[in-house]
Design a protein around this motif. Structure first.
Motif, PDB file in Angstrom:
ATOM      1  N   VAL A   1       0.790  -1.216   0.149  1.00 42.75           N
ATOM      2  CA  VAL A   1      -0.090   0.107  -0.216  1.00 42.75           C
ATOM      3  C   VAL A   1       1.138   1.078  -0.031  1.00 42.75           C
ATOM      4  CG1 VAL A   1      -1.615   1.176   1.052  1.00 42.75           C
ATOM      5  CG2 VAL A   1      -1.867  -1.304   1.573  1.00 42.75           C
ATOM      6  N   TRP A   2       0.791   2.131  -0.899  1.00 39.26           N
ATOM      7  CA  TRP A   2       1.527   3.370  -1.040  1.00 39.26           C
ATOM      8  C   TRP A   2       0.668   4.634  -1.282  1.00 39.26           C
ATOM      9  CZ3 TRP A   2       2.485   5.270  -6.064  1.00 39.26           C
ATOM     10  CH2 TRP A   2       2.171   4.572  -7.136  1.00 39.26           C
ATOM     11  N   LEU A   3       1.053   5.594  -1.287  1.00 37.23           N
ATOM     12  CA  LEU A   3       0.365   6.794  -1.439  1.00 37.23           C
ATOM     13  C   LEU A   3       0.879   7.610  -2.518  1.00 37.23           C
ATOM     14  CD1 LEU A   3      -1.792   9.124  -0.755  1.00 37.23           C
ATOM     15  CD2 LEU A   3       0.016  10.137   0.638  1.00 37.23           C
ATOM     16  N   ARG A   4       0.110   7.822  -3.644  1.00 44.65           N
ATOM     17  CA  ARG A   4       0.434   8.467  -4.794  1.00 44.65           C
ATOM     18  C   ARG A   4       0.191  10.090  -4.460  1.00 44.65           C
ATOM     19  NH1 ARG A   4      -2.125   7.649 -10.787  1.00 44.65           N
ATOM     20  NH2 ARG A   4      -0.334   6.305 -11.258  1.00 44.65           N
ATOM     21  N   TRP A   5       1.128  10.630  -3.788  1.00 44.49           N
ATOM     22  CA  TRP A   5       0.917  12.132  -3.344  1.00 44.49           C
ATOM     23  C   TRP A   5       0.342  13.073  -4.266  1.00 44.49           C
ATOM     24  CZ3 TRP A   5       3.589  16.034  -4.755  1.00 44.49           C
ATOM     25  CH2 TRP A   5       5.060  15.812  -5.422  1.00 44.49           C
ATOM     26  N   GLN A   6       0.667  13.063  -5.562  1.00 45.55           N
ATOM     27  CA  GLN A   6       0.428  14.035  -6.410  1.00 45.55           C
ATOM     28  C   GLN A   6      -1.273  14.010  -6.700  1.00 45.55           C
ATOM     29  OE1 GLN A   6       2.496  11.506  -7.248  1.00 45.55           O
ATOM     30  NE2 GLN A   6       4.445  12.221  -8.080  1.00 45.55           N
ATOM     31  N   THR A   7      -1.803  12.883  -6.735  1.00 43.33           N
ATOM     32  CA  THR A   7      -3.245  12.897  -6.842  1.00 43.33           C
ATOM     33  C   THR A   7      -4.195  12.197  -5.621  1.00 43.33           C
ATOM     34  OG1 THR A   7      -3.312  10.519  -7.618  1.00 43.33           O
ATOM     35  CG2 THR A   7      -3.056  12.072  -9.225  1.00 43.33           C
ATOM     36  N   ASN A   8      -3.295  12.061  -4.551  1.00 43.40           N
ATOM     37  CA  ASN A   8      -4.079  11.705  -3.214  1.00 43.40           C
ATOM     38  C   ASN A   8      -4.804  10.263  -3.412  1.00 43.40           C
ATOM     39  OD1 ASN A   8      -3.138  13.342  -0.864  1.00 43.40           O
ATOM     40  ND2 ASN A   8      -4.495  14.933  -1.840  1.00 43.40           N
ATOM     41  N   HIS A   9      -4.303   9.522  -4.210  1.00 45.74           N
ATOM     42  CA  HIS A   9      -4.506   8.036  -4.471  1.00 45.74           C
ATOM     43  C   HIS A   9      -3.904   7.121  -3.495  1.00 45.74           C
ATOM     44  CE1 HIS A   9      -6.941   9.656  -8.028  1.00 45.74           C
ATOM     45  NE2 HIS A   9      -7.563   8.605  -8.010  1.00 45.74           N
ATOM     46  N   VAL A  10      -4.768   6.233  -2.927  1.00 45.14           N
ATOM     47  CA  VAL A  10      -4.069   5.046  -2.142  1.00 45.14           C
ATOM     48  C   VAL A  10      -3.915   3.965  -3.343  1.00 45.14           C
ATOM     49  CG1 VAL A  10      -4.118   3.660  -0.198  1.00 45.14           C
ATOM     50  CG2 VAL A  10      -4.693   6.148  -0.120  1.00 45.14           C
ATOM     51  N   VAL A  11      -2.549   3.587  -3.366  1.00 45.01           N
ATOM     52  CA  VAL A  11      -2.327   2.487  -4.139  1.00 45.01           C
ATOM     53  C   VAL A  11      -2.341   1.115  -3.765  1.00 45.01           C
ATOM     54  CG1 VAL A  11      -1.212   1.605  -6.584  1.00 45.01           C
ATOM     55  CG2 VAL A  11      -1.194   3.915  -5.775  1.00 45.01           C
ATOM     56  N   VAL A  12      -3.166   0.009  -3.837  1.00 41.56           N
ATOM     57  CA  VAL A  12      -3.467  -1.117  -2.961  1.00 41.56           C
ATOM     58  C   VAL A  12      -3.280  -2.209  -3.911  1.00 41.56           C
ATOM     59  CG1 VAL A  12      -4.936  -2.162  -1.659  1.00 41.56           C
ATOM     60  CG2 VAL A  12      -4.917   0.252  -1.533  1.00 41.56           C
ATOM     61  N   SER A  13      -2.526  -3.215  -3.331  1.00 42.86           N
ATOM     62  CA  SER A  13      -2.310  -4.696  -4.159  1.00 42.86           C
ATOM     63  C   SER A  13      -2.109  -5.621  -3.333  1.00 42.86           C
ATOM     64  CB  SER A  13      -1.370  -4.400  -5.101  1.00 42.86           C
ATOM     65  OG  SER A  13      -0.023  -4.145  -4.676  1.00 42.86           O
ATOM     66  N   SER A  14      -2.335  -6.888  -3.875  1.00 42.90           N
ATOM     67  CA  SER A  14      -1.901  -8.193  -3.048  1.00 42.90           C
ATOM     68  C   SER A  14      -1.331  -9.131  -3.922  1.00 42.90           C
ATOM     69  CB  SER A  14      -3.046  -8.536  -2.437  1.00 42.90           C
ATOM     70  OG  SER A  14      -2.849 -10.077  -1.744  1.00 42.90           O
ATOM     71  N   LYS A  15      -0.207  -9.865  -3.528  1.00 42.36           N
ATOM     72  CA  LYS A  15       0.282 -10.899  -4.291  1.00 42.36           C
ATOM     73  C   LYS A  15      -0.650 -11.731  -4.509  1.00 42.36           C
ATOM     74  CE  LYS A  15       2.419 -12.989  -0.177  1.00 42.36           C
ATOM     75  NZ  LYS A  15       3.587 -13.347   0.550  1.00 42.36           N
ATOM     76  N   ASN A  16      -1.656 -12.091  -3.757  1.00 44.70           N
ATOM     77  CA  ASN A  16      -2.758 -13.311  -3.896  1.00 44.70           C
ATOM     78  C   ASN A  16      -3.670 -12.696  -5.067  1.00 44.70           C
ATOM     79  OD1 ASN A  16      -1.539 -15.142  -2.036  1.00 44.70           O
ATOM     80  ND2 ASN A  16      -2.158 -13.566  -0.481  1.00 44.70           N
TER      81      ASN A  16
END
Length: 476
Positions: free
Chosen positions: A424-439
């Motif tokens: 989980v990381w923050l794309r601060w330029q657009t205030n989107h939270v980027v979410v993923s799972s290896k599963n």
């Protein structure tokens, strides 16, 4: 002859007792009256009642009705910490005097146990910093409390056995902790007295705070034998409304704060509409229009009742939905306020932040301090790119203030199986939270803190947590 004389004496005594101005306990010395308002005073007396106040040269008069009851409204000035006095006199010139009255802001605090929970805590549950607040309570010269006792009634009562109190080490331990921190924050921010009418009962459902007519419109019986089929007294519908809310509904309030929902977990399909109906009823009874109604989101808790396991997330969703159904309303989140060791503690220790967040809501929306952030990020959109889900938010007055170690997200693919997000990381330029799972090779849905017990770390300005949400509409 002797009996006739005794009867005549008794009749004279009865008339004499009726002649005195009698007021409900909520109208008394040490109370706070809402500033710059026409506040309502009521009671019983003989003939005509005249009221005067130390802050005005005006007098207010009204005649009693055929039952000896009266009601009048008196005009209050701007808020002040200077003690005031009211005198009320009847036809026979018998006077009752109310002393040490403050003029300020008055709020009704209601709900179930997390609103009722006093600064001293409950057996087995403590309030963080509760002792400190009790010990130093006398420093708060502008706060007053009227705590309605826990009662039941099958009829609408007209009075309660309580009185206004001034904070001290001998009174504050029984004050609602949430309401105390709320009042303390308001009085410091606004520099005005604050009065709290605490009308909360642990374990009550939203239906506990409704009248006979509203309950029957849902097809719920209000017959005594049917109500008493519920073995847990605190869960019985109608009775707290009659015994606790009705006796204090005529008082003049600025608004209502509410913390309830635990006992309605599992009934999320009807909760939003019923909460909205209750608020509409209360506002009608209070008679001051759409006064503010600000409430607390259900706190994280590890439910073990088979009828409630996994259901509290849907109750929070219903609470959020209620915002769109209740005019002039607001809700604060508690998604970050419960510690891991409180998994099975329905009464979390952290009440200061709850009260402060409710106060922030009021300061912004009711008192015009627009620079105060009163709520966290609210889910807006989901965009999928490859194996990553980009989650966008509204209500970002100061952006997203969580830059790393963001916890609470889950991701699901087309199989509808959710997995904890491991990146989980923050794309601060657009205030989107980027979410993923290896599963999950291709995300279809994202959830945040959408379970019974969780700990979220996504924050907006003023450390206001993001509201739990789900992007899917899948069945439970």
């Amino acid at each position: 002859m002797k009996k006739s004389i005794l009867s005549a004496i008794a009749s004279i005594a009865a008339l004499s007792s009726q002649a005195e101005v009698k007021l409900p306990n909520i109208i008394g010395s040490d109370m706070v009256l809402q500033q710059q308002s026409e506040v309502r005073l009521w009671g019983s007396a003989k003939g005509e009642v005249t009221a005067s106040a130390s802050w005005s040269n005006d007098t207010w008069r009204t005649k009693v009705d055929k039952n000896g009851n009266f009601e009048l409204r008196i005009t209050t000035p701007s808020a002040s910490f200077d003690p005031q006095q009211i005198k009320m006199t009847d036809t026979d010139n018998k006077t009752i005097t109310l002393n040490n009255i403050l003029i300020g802001e008055v709020w009704l605090a209601s709900g179930q146990s997390n609103m009722e929970m006093p600064l001293e805590g409950f057996p087995g549950c403590f309030v963080d910093r509760g002792f400190e607040e009790i010990a130093n309570a006398s420093a708060e010269k502008g706060i007053r409390f009227f705590t309605v006792p826990l009662e039941h009634s099958y009829v609408e009562e007209t009075d309660v056995k309580a009185k206004w109190t001034v904070p001290s080490a001998t009174t504050a331990h029984k004050y609602s902790a949430t309401a105390w921190f709320y009042a303390k924050t308001l009085t410091h921010a606004l520099n005005v007295p604050v009065g709290i009418v605490s009308c909360a009962y642990g374990g009550t459902k939203v239906e506990s705070w409704m009248n006979k007519e509203l309950l029957e419109s849902y097809g719920l019986s209000t017959k005594k034998e049917d109500i008493e089929n519920c073995e847990q007294v605190y869960l019985r519908r109608l009775l707290p409304y009659n015994a606790m809310f009705f006796p204090v509904h005529k008082f003049t309030y600025k608004g209502i704060i509410w913390y309830q929902g635990e006992s309605n977990v599992g009934e999320h399909d009807v909760y939003a509409n019923r909460l909205a109906d209750m608020v509409k009823l209360w506002r009608k009874m209070i008679g001051l229009g759409d006064i503010p109604f600000y409430y607390v989101e259900l706190a994280p808790f590890g439910y073990d009742d088979p009828n409630q396991v996994g259901k509290s997330a849907y109750l929070r969703e219903a609470q959020f939905k209620a915002l769109s159904l209740i005019p002039n309303s607001g809700m604060i989140s508690t998604s970050d306020l419960v510690l891991p060791e409180e998994l099975h503690n329905i009464h979390p220790r952290e009440k200061k932040t709850v009260g402060q967040r409710l106060a922030a809501l009021s300061l912004n929306k009711t008192y015009g301090l627009n620079y105060i952030v009163y709520g966290g990020p609210i889910y807006k959109e989901l965009v999928v790119e490859g194996n990553e889900a980009f989650v966008g938010f509204d209500n970002l007055q100061m952006g997203i203030c969580s830059n790393y170690m963001i916890e609470g997200f889950e991701v699901a693919g087309e199989d509808h199986v959710f997995h904890p997000a491991d990146n989980v990381w923050l794309r601060w330029q657009t205030n989107h939270v980027v979410v993923s799972s290896k599963n999950v090779a291709k995300p279809v849905a994202v959830r945040y803190c959408f379970k019974d017990f969780y700990h979220g770390t996504l924050y907006g300005g003023y450390a206001m947590p993001a509201f739990p949400f789900r992007t899917d509409n899948w069945n439970e």
